[in-house]
Motif scaffolding. Structure first.
Motif, PDB file in Angstrom:
ATOM      1  N   GLU A 141       0.825  -1.198   0.000  1.00  0.00           N
ATOM      2  CA  GLU A 141       0.000   0.000   0.000  1.00  0.00           C
ATOM      3  C   GLU A 141       0.861   1.251   0.000  1.00  0.00           C
ATOM      4  O   GLU A 141       2.040   1.204   0.329  1.00  0.00           O
ATOM      5  CB  GLU A 141      -0.936   0.021   1.220  1.00  0.00           C
ATOM      6  N   SER A 167      -1.713  -5.106  -2.239  1.00  0.00           N
ATOM      7  CA  SER A 167      -2.691  -5.346  -1.187  1.00  0.00           C
ATOM      8  C   SER A 167      -4.060  -5.652  -1.792  1.00  0.00           C
ATOM      9  O   SER A 167      -4.447  -5.071  -2.813  1.00  0.00           O
ATOM     10  CB  SER A 167      -2.803  -4.135  -0.252  1.00  0.00           C
ATOM     11  N   ARG A 169      -6.834  -5.005  -0.285  1.00  0.00           N
ATOM     12  CA  ARG A 169      -7.794  -4.038   0.213  1.00  0.00           C
ATOM     13  C   ARG A 169      -8.150  -3.022  -0.868  1.00  0.00           C
ATOM     14  O   ARG A 169      -7.453  -2.870  -1.859  1.00  0.00           O
ATOM     15  CB  ARG A 169      -7.233  -3.324   1.441  1.00  0.00           C
TER      16      ARG A 169
END
Length: 245
Positions: A141, A167, A169
């Motif tokens: 990130e 990542s 996310r």
């Protein structure tokens, strides 16, 4: 007076684009990265160098496809001289495979680190070196503030950076000039030919500052990245752009 004001505004717009890494074909002497129709997505139809680009590759298969495509871009930059720095906290790249995309592995400096904090520091320091052709970083990130620091650095050094965000996310907003997503496509062979075909990718330009996002199906063939005939799409991806900010 209105004409003078319009000229001033036009010059300011060109100055801002140049600072952000967008060059003009009228004044530019640097060889362009030729991505065919993809280049029309960028201001002045020139791939922005001296800027930071981000690639979303949360899954292993996406990371592999992204590595190939980014290697094509880095290989183009390295043809003008200079080495490439490859920074990672979990590198899986097999260096000899870079020869597939026209890069000699001995011209790449690999920096493998354990902490993301150290990788970000190394990335920023590498981008400060004008003699470097390209800097690639595989990191999970990056925040907006961190990306802004990097963008300010390359505006001075004119080095091009590629960040592979690994990542899973949701991707946060960054100051990077472009945001990409690269996925693999099945290769194709000529009738009756054995072996494996040329690498193919679905290339999505999700965001580009002052440009037009789009999607293309591309192939790396005979030392060149080309759009697959009959399969290219250049429509604006407004919905995707809104989702990723």
């Amino acid at each position: 007076m209105p004409a003078v004001k319009a000229d001033i505004i036009s010059q300011l717009q060109q100055d801002i684009l140049r600072i952000q890494g967008f060059r003009s074909k009228l004044t530019d002497t640097i060889p362009d990265i030729d991505l065919g129709p993809v280049n029309t997505a960028f201001p002045n139809a020139i791939f922005p160098t001296g800027a930071v680009h981000e690639f979303l590759c949360a899954f292993r298969e996406h990371a592999a496809a992204t590595t190939g495509f980014v290697s094509v871009l880095a290989g183009n930059l390295m043809q003008r001289g200079g080495a490439c720095i490859w920074i990672s906290v979990a590198r899986t790249l097999f260096p000899p495979s870079l020869k597939t995309f026209g890069i000699e592995p001995d011209r790449v400096i690999f920096i493998d680190l354990q902490r993301i904090k150290d990788a970000l520091w190394a990335l920023e320091e590498a981008l400060k070196c004008p003699g470097i052709a390209a800097v690639i970083a595989e990191i999970p990130e990056i925040s907006f503030t961190q990306s802004r620091r990097l963008q300010l650095v390359v505006e001075q050094s004119k080095v091009t950076g590629f960040i592979l965000r690994t990542s899973a996310r949701a991707a946060s907003t960054t100051a990077c000039v472009t945001r990409w997503k690269i996925t693999s496509l099945p290769s194709e062979l000529e009738d009756g030919m054995p072996g494996v075909g040329y690498p193919r990718w679905h290339v999505e330009l999700l965001k580009v500052r002052n440009g037009r996002p789009g999607a293309w199906k591309m192939e790396w063939a005979e030392g060149k990245c080309v759009v697959i005939p009959g399969n290219a799409t250049t429509a604006i991806i407004q919905e995707q752009q809104l989702k990723v900010g």
